[in-house]
Design a protein around this motif. Structure first.
Motif, PDB file in Angstrom:
ATOM      1  N   ILE A  13       0.856  -1.293   0.090  1.00 56.83           N
ATOM      2  CA  ILE A  13      -0.046  -0.038   0.020  1.00 56.83           C
ATOM      3  C   ILE A  13       0.901   1.180  -0.029  1.00 56.83           C
ATOM      4  O   ILE A  13       0.680   2.307  -0.635  1.00 56.83           O
ATOM      5  N   ALA A  14       1.957   1.222   0.775  1.00 62.94           N
ATOM      6  CA  ALA A  14       2.863   2.141   0.893  1.00 62.94           C
ATOM      7  C   ALA A  14       3.389   2.630  -0.377  1.00 62.94           C
ATOM      8  O   ALA A  14       3.480   3.979  -0.950  1.00 62.94           O
ATOM      9  N   ARG A  57      -3.738  15.123   1.075  1.00 67.38           N
ATOM     10  CA  ARG A  57      -4.357  14.586   2.037  1.00 67.38           C
ATOM     11  C   ARG A  57      -5.579  13.628   1.576  1.00 67.38           C
ATOM     12  O   ARG A  57      -5.843  12.567   2.239  1.00 67.38           O
ATOM     13  N   ILE A  58      -6.110  13.919   0.617  1.00 63.74           N
ATOM     14  CA  ILE A  58      -7.191  12.723   0.059  1.00 63.74           C
ATOM     15  C   ILE A  58      -6.729  11.543  -0.205  1.00 63.74           C
ATOM     16  O   ILE A  58      -7.029  10.250   0.295  1.00 63.74           O
ATOM     17  N   ALA A  73      -5.543   5.822   1.217  1.00 68.28           N
ATOM     18  CA  ALA A  73      -4.757   4.932   1.618  1.00 68.28           C
ATOM     19  C   ALA A  73      -5.034   4.362   2.954  1.00 68.28           C
ATOM     20  O   ALA A  73      -5.169   3.018   3.135  1.00 68.28           O
ATOM     21  N   GLU A  74      -5.437   5.250   3.829  1.00 69.28           N
ATOM     22  CA  GLU A  74      -5.671   4.955   5.187  1.00 69.28           C
ATOM     23  C   GLU A  74      -6.923   3.783   5.077  1.00 69.28           C
ATOM     24  O   GLU A  74      -7.092   2.652   5.785  1.00 69.28           O
ATOM     25  N   ARG A  83      -8.550   4.218  -7.664  1.00 69.09           N
ATOM     26  CA  ARG A  83      -9.379   3.730  -6.521  1.00 69.09           C
ATOM     27  C   ARG A  83      -9.136   4.293  -5.121  1.00 69.09           C
ATOM     28  O   ARG A  83      -9.774   4.714  -4.379  1.00 69.09           O
ATOM     29  N   ILE A  84      -7.629   4.529  -4.752  1.00 72.58           N
ATOM     30  CA  ILE A  84      -7.530   4.982  -3.662  1.00 72.58           C
ATOM     31  C   ILE A  84      -7.967   6.572  -3.363  1.00 72.58           C
ATOM     32  O   ILE A  84      -8.419   7.162  -2.455  1.00 72.58           O
TER      33      ILE A  84
END
Lengths: 207, 207
Positions: free
Chosen positions: A150-151, A189-190, A195-196, B189-190
């Motif tokens: 993900i990172a 930030r979005i 990602a979160e 998608r993220i």
DNA sequence: AAATTGCGTGAACAGGCGTTCACTGACATA
DNA sequence: TATGTCAGTGAACGCCTGTTCACGCAATTT
């Protein structure tokens, strides 16, 4: 043994590099850069150019290298600001945008050659950008405890957005730059929120 | 009155445009494109060039226009496929990447001139990209009921990511392109999730 | 002190460039 | 049928380009 000779050579070498930088601008890109003009601006005969570089291409690659170096210095600077506390995102993006504003010529060169004509150039720039992304990935993994998969998506997306905004900043007025800065911060930030959310999703699927 | 004459003129005009396209490649960018070479490839005398374009710049702007038009038509087509059902994101990004793969020269031109030498060029490309973004914003507002402010951030971020990935695709092998496609879809998608989270956040603050 | 190294030079080269000009000849118009 | 229009031409222009060559001359080495 004093190396007076070597020092003089280095000096003209710098003069050539500086001359090339000066000639780079929005209107006059690297591709339309001529050996003779660079030599003229550096104050030497065209023929002397060959004492320092084999090609214009070799000079160009040197410029890219120096630009990348400056970018990396920027990154270090940005990380120091983060250590002092304050928003990570805001301070990073702000630092980046300041760099773009203060190093227009070199950033424009990096961008131009990123999608430019010479394969070697493109690879050189790509390497610089990857270096950039890699450091961001490490930060996300180490400090924010993200999964590496993900990172990597996260960091790559941010770098793409920020570099693209940097490109737009080149042509922008100070007011537009300010707006661009805020927009970019909001977008980063979005991505962070996305990602979160993705991480949370992955966890719930795992269990 | 049959317009044989006008038809012939249009034909050579197309020949010039096609010739310019053919000469554009990774190694040989627009900046290093010569009137004489283009005329030669089109099979006319250098002087005849001026019967069709005033400048090389005018030819270049025509190329940008045609490229942008083609891209937009393709994406509209893609959106119609969406109406038939299936993932919006996947089908859009896939269509985009296919365009890049099949129209390398024109997309490279768009990218080069986006950070290129001529201000007019840059503005022309920027207009194309903005057009692109605007359509996406409308979609997000109309179909997905986003606030315009968030939709603009959202759309702009997506366009930045996708164009940047398209740039990388130019140099990539088919396998790398496949991977790049999946990465890009995941990133979009993220962003979508992040925008959704941001919207929720904004609502809870409002109440 | 003599020999060597190597940066900078000016002349010269062949070749490409964009652009001008007066001209031709097929098509269009009346 | 006579007249006009205009896409395409070939020669010529001045200019700039990258690259070669033999050479001078100061810094360096022997």
């Amino acid at each position: 043994m004093a190396g007076v000779r070597a020092a003089q050579k280095e000096k003209t070498r710098r003069a050539l590099i500086q001359a090339a930088m000066n000639q780079l601008s929005a209107e006059h890109g690297y591709a339309s850069l001529s050996l003779r003009e660079v030599a003229r601006e550096a104050g030497i005969a065209p023929t002397s150019f060959y004492r320092h570089f084999q090609n214009m291409e070799e000079l160009g690659l040197t410029l890219v290298d120096e630009g990348g170096l400056a970018l990396r210095q920027l990154l270090r600077q940005s990380r120091q600001q983060i250590a002092k506390g304050g928003s990570i995102i805001r301070s990073s993006v702000t630092t980046f945008m300041e760099f773009v504003a203060n190093n227009t010529a070199i950033f424009r060169l990096l961008l131009q050659e990123k999608s430019g004509n010479s394969r070697e150039f493109r690879l050189a720039v790509q390497r610089e950008v990857e270096h950039f992304t890699a450091e961001l990935v490490d930060y996300l993994v180490d400090e924010q405890k993200f999964d590496r998969t993900i990172a990597e998506l996260h960091a790559d997306a941010i770098v793409r957005i920020v570099f693209s905004a940097g490109a737009d900043a080149l042509d922008a007025s100070p007011a537009e730059r300010k707006e661009l800065l805020e927009t970019t911060i909001a977008q980063v930030r979005i991505v962070a929120r996305g990602a979160e959310a993705t991480r949370t999703l992955a966890r719930s699927q795992k269990s």
